[in-house]
Scaffold this motif. Structure first.
Motif, PDB file in Angstrom:
ATOM      1  N   ILE A 179      46.046  58.653  43.296  1.00  0.00           N
ATOM      2  CA  ILE A 179      44.602  58.552  43.524  1.00  0.00           C
ATOM      3  C   ILE A 179      44.000  57.364  42.781  1.00  0.00           C
ATOM      4  N   VAL A 180      44.301  57.251  41.494  1.00  0.00           N
ATOM      5  CA  VAL A 180      43.678  56.198  40.677  1.00  0.00           C
ATOM      6  C   VAL A 180      44.091  54.812  41.153  1.00  0.00           C
ATOM      7  N   VAL A 181      45.379  54.599  41.370  1.00  0.00           N
ATOM      8  CA  VAL A 181      45.846  53.264  41.761  1.00  0.00           C
ATOM      9  C   VAL A 181      45.349  52.886  43.157  1.00  0.00           C
ATOM     10  N   THR A 182      45.346  53.833  44.075  1.00  0.00           N
ATOM     11  CA  THR A 182      44.870  53.533  45.422  1.00  0.00           C
ATOM     12  C   THR A 182      43.402  53.117  45.418  1.00  0.00           C
ATOM     13  N   VAL A 183      42.580  53.855  44.690  1.00  0.00           N
ATOM     14  CA  VAL A 183      41.148  53.539  44.629  1.00  0.00           C
ATOM     15  C   VAL A 183      40.924  52.153  44.014  1.00  0.00           C
ATOM     16  N   VAL A 184      41.553  51.898  42.865  1.00  0.00           N
ATOM     17  CA  VAL A 184      41.333  50.626  42.172  1.00  0.00           C
ATOM     18  C   VAL A 184      41.892  49.451  42.968  1.00  0.00           C
ATOM     19  N   THR A 185      43.083  49.600  43.521  1.00  0.00           N
ATOM     20  CA  THR A 185      43.741  48.482  44.191  1.00  0.00           C
ATOM     21  C   THR A 185      43.113  48.147  45.543  1.00  0.00           C
ATOM     22  N   LEU A 186      42.762  49.160  46.332  1.00  0.00           N
ATOM     23  CA  LEU A 186      42.274  48.915  47.687  1.00  0.00           C
ATOM     24  C   LEU A 186      40.756  48.800  47.792  1.00  0.00           C
ATOM     25  N   TRP A 187      40.014  49.413  46.864  1.00  0.00           N
ATOM     26  CA  TRP A 187      38.556  49.417  46.990  1.00  0.00           C
ATOM     27  C   TRP A 187      37.821  48.654  45.886  1.00  0.00           C
ATOM     28  N   VAL A 188      38.471  48.450  44.762  1.00  0.00           N
ATOM     29  CA  VAL A 188      37.808  47.768  43.647  1.00  0.00           C
ATOM     30  C   VAL A 188      38.292  46.327  43.512  1.00  0.00           C
ATOM     31  N   LEU A 189      39.608  46.123  43.531  1.00  0.00           N
ATOM     32  CA  LEU A 189      40.184  44.791  43.359  1.00  0.00           C
ATOM     33  C   LEU A 189      40.041  43.987  44.656  1.00  0.00           C
ATOM     34  N   LYS A 190      39.334  42.872  44.586  1.00  0.00           N
ATOM     35  CA  LYS A 190      39.060  42.029  45.749  1.00  0.00           C
ATOM     36  C   LYS A 190      39.737  40.664  45.581  1.00  0.00           C
ATOM     37  N   PRO A 191      39.934  39.925  46.698  1.00  0.00           N
ATOM     38  CA  PRO A 191      40.514  38.578  46.592  1.00  0.00           C
ATOM     39  C   PRO A 191      39.715  37.652  45.681  1.00  0.00           C
ATOM     40  N   SER A 192      38.414  37.862  45.595  1.00  0.00           N
ATOM     41  CA  SER A 192      37.583  37.016  44.739  1.00  0.00           C
ATOM     42  C   SER A 192      37.901  37.184  43.259  1.00  0.00           C
ATOM     43  N   HIS A 193      38.529  38.304  42.906  1.00  0.00           N
ATOM     44  CA  HIS A 193      38.907  38.534  41.509  1.00  0.00           C
ATOM     45  C   HIS A 193      40.224  37.846  41.163  1.00  0.00           C
ATOM     46  N   LEU A 194      41.011  37.508  42.175  1.00  0.00           N
ATOM     47  CA  LEU A 194      42.342  36.938  41.961  1.00  0.00           C
ATOM     48  C   LEU A 194      42.259  35.415  41.940  1.00  0.00           C
ATOM     49  N   VAL A 195      41.449  34.914  41.047  1.00  0.00           N
ATOM     50  CA  VAL A 195      41.226  33.486  40.899  1.00  0.00           C
ATOM     51  C   VAL A 195      41.471  33.119  39.437  1.00  0.00           C
ATOM     52  N   SER A 196      42.191  32.028  39.212  1.00  0.00           N
ATOM     53  CA  SER A 196      42.479  31.626  37.839  1.00  0.00           C
ATOM     54  C   SER A 196      41.221  31.115  37.151  1.00  0.00           C
ATOM     55  N   GLU A 197      41.297  30.957  35.841  1.00  0.00           N
ATOM     56  CA  GLU A 197      40.146  30.475  35.074  1.00  0.00           C
ATOM     57  C   GLU A 197      39.734  29.064  35.484  1.00  0.00           C
ATOM     58  N   SER A 198      40.662  28.306  36.057  1.00  0.00           N
ATOM     59  CA  SER A 198      40.341  26.958  36.526  1.00  0.00           C
ATOM     60  C   SER A 198      39.673  26.972  37.884  1.00  0.00           C
ATOM     61  N   GLY A 199      39.541  28.182  38.487  1.00  0.00           N
ATOM     62  CA  GLY A 199      38.903  28.305  39.788  1.00  0.00           C
ATOM     63  C   GLY A 199      39.861  28.213  40.943  1.00  0.00           C
ATOM     64  N   GLU A 200      41.164  28.140  40.681  1.00  0.00           N
ATOM     65  CA  GLU A 200      42.171  27.991  41.713  1.00  0.00           C
ATOM     66  C   GLU A 200      42.685  29.352  42.148  1.00  0.00           C
ATOM     67  N   MET A 201      42.909  29.528  43.441  1.00  0.00           N
ATOM     68  CA  MET A 201      43.511  30.758  43.945  1.00  0.00           C
ATOM     69  C   MET A 201      44.959  30.788  43.484  1.00  0.00           C
ATOM     70  N   ALA A 202      45.268  31.686  42.590  1.00  0.00           N
ATOM     71  CA  ALA A 202      46.594  31.674  41.961  1.00  0.00           C
ATOM     72  C   ALA A 202      47.568  32.646  42.586  1.00  0.00           C
ATOM     73  N   ASP A 203      47.137  33.426  43.546  1.00  0.00           N
ATOM     74  CA  ASP A 203      48.023  34.430  44.137  1.00  0.00           C
ATOM     75  C   ASP A 203      49.022  33.776  45.083  1.00  0.00           C
ATOM     76  N   THR A 204      50.175  34.398  45.239  1.00  0.00           N
ATOM     77  CA  THR A 204      51.251  33.927  46.113  1.00  0.00           C
ATOM     78  C   THR A 204      51.496  32.433  45.926  1.00  0.00           C
ATOM     79  N   VAL A 205      51.888  32.078  44.718  1.00  0.00           N
ATOM     80  CA  VAL A 205      52.030  30.678  44.313  1.00  0.00           C
ATOM     81  C   VAL A 205      53.003  29.913  45.209  1.00  0.00           C
TER      82      VAL A 205
END
Length: 424
Positions: A179-205
């Protein structure tokens, strides 16, 4: 930027990291050890045999981790997390339905792979990849999930087991994780959060940057690998073995078994504060500077649990061990980025995580063998201390030359001033 400012700005990533490390507790030794007495009675297993099951399952998980863990460099974090969660929940349910001895190593394999291995890997790899300037704070905050789980979950699980039984408690564990992981991963964590401090999209390098893949065999040939590997091996080896046989240690010391939960709480509190202390220090001075020193509290802790007969020894032992583990978790994680960079950190971390998981298998297995042949903790403790001394000495090779030069200069300056003091 202090912790409060950092957490406010990056609250979603911080929450995600803490949750993943906290829920990894359901696959960690300190929590699985609570089920050991019930397994031994129900399936008529000895210390050595159950340790062998646990060790073989953990070795299998360690072998699978390098192949699975490096996928985090190419697979989106949400998909990787949900796939891991499915494995975790199935393993918990399979464990609860155990009908014969052979169920146990299979369940242990899934729990060690998904829990101790991949959940922790997801958390720390995410912090390492998406943060640069504040990497120490990010890793430290995410690592707080470990002491939080250690402080809260054992007491809750013991109560649940006493009320409904050990099998039914595993159903609750599975429900919490899913329950906890599904809620946080699918509804809370968004692509906009997966950005490095330099502003670069760092996912799937690899996929986006077309970066050449690094081979793990090449990593293993580097000097940095062999500098880090002994430390990453030793802490899980020692701490997992000690936690797995915490009840046997208490019996060896002649203490009340009720001290186990209180000892774990003191360990968690010490780990919590040492993790918070490590983050800003790493960001300011780099992890290389502190590499050898986080092992000193553990060195003293082993002498305390070996030689101190008083009841207060269990609290001093757990506090000192918590200080080493807490500071070391952030230090070692940051060192992997300092030595190998961020680009393929998932591949690097999966290799080191497999070493960590492997060592956590060897610890309980060797401790169990020692106990079964009658050597006891009077042998285990001094041998462990001897290994630790060797690792502490070689760890000083990681300290930068300029840091050592500063130490020598300050030492000469202090001793020189003392020599200049006129004698009365």
């Amino acid at each position: 930027m202090n912790y409060l400012q950092f957490a406010r700005k990056n609250r979603v990533m911080v929450i995600f990291g803490i949750i993943m490390t906290a829920l990894s507790s359901f696959g960690q030794t300190f929590l699985l050890a609570l089920y050991v007495p019930f397994l031994m009675v129900e399936f008529n297993l000895s210390n050595g045999l159950l340790s062998a099951f646990y060790g073989l399952a953990t070795i299998g998980a360690a072998m699978a981790l390098p192949k699975l863990g490096k996928l985090i460099d190419t697979v989106p974090i949400q998909k990787f997390t949900m796939a891991t969660t499915v494995t975790f929940v199935i393993s918990l349910l399979f464990f609860s339905f155990s009908q014969a001895w052979w169920y146990i190593p299979i369940a242990f394999f899934g729990l060690r792979l998904a829990g101790q291995g991949l959940y922790n890997h997801i958390s720390i790899t995410s912090m390492s990849r998406y943060f640069d300037v504040n990497r120490g704070k990010a890793i430290s905050l995410a690592s707080l999930g470990h002491p939080l789980g250690q402080a809260i979950l054992p007491a809750i699980i013991l109560v649940v087991i006493a009320k409904v039984g050990w099998r039914e408690s595993l159903w609750l564990n599975a429900a919490i994780v899913s329950i906890v992981v599904t809620v946080v991963t699918l509804w809370v964590l968004k692509p906009s959060h997966l950005v490095s401090e330099s502003g670069e999209m760092a996912d799937t390098v690899y996929a986006e940057k077309k970066v050449d893949r690094v081979r793990q065999r090449d990593i293993m040939k580097s000097k940095a690998f062999w500098l880090l590997a002994p430390n990453i091996f030793f802490i899980p080896y020692a701490v997992t073995g000690l936690f797995f046989y915490q009840f046997a240690i208490i019996e060896f010391k002649g203490w009340n078994i009720g001290l186990a939960a209180a000892g774990l709480t003191s360990y968690a509190i010490a780990s919590f504060f040492s993790i918070l202390l490590s983050g800003p220090l790493i960001d300011r001075f780099k992890a290389k500077t502190f590499f050898p020193f986080y092992l000193f509290p553990l060195f003293v802790a082993l002498f305390v649990i070996w030689l101190v007969p008083n009841v207060w020894g269990i609290f001093v032992y757990n506090i000192l061990m918590g200080l080493s583990v807490g500071f070391g978790s952030a230090t070692v994680a940051s060192l992997q980025v300092e030595f190998f960079g961020q680009t393929y950190i998932g591949t690097v971390r999966s290799l080191f995580t497999s070493i960590m998981v492997l060592s956590s298998a060897i610890g309980p297995a060797l401790f169990g063998i020692f106990l079964d042949v009658g050597w006891g903790f009077q042998t285990i403790f001094p041998v462990t201390i001897g290994i630790l001394v060797v690792i502490m000495v070689q760890s000083f090779r990681a300290v930068p030359k300029y840091s050592r030069a500063k130490w020598k200069f300050r030492y000469k300056k202090v001793t020189g001033q003392k020599n200049k003091i006129p004698k009365p």
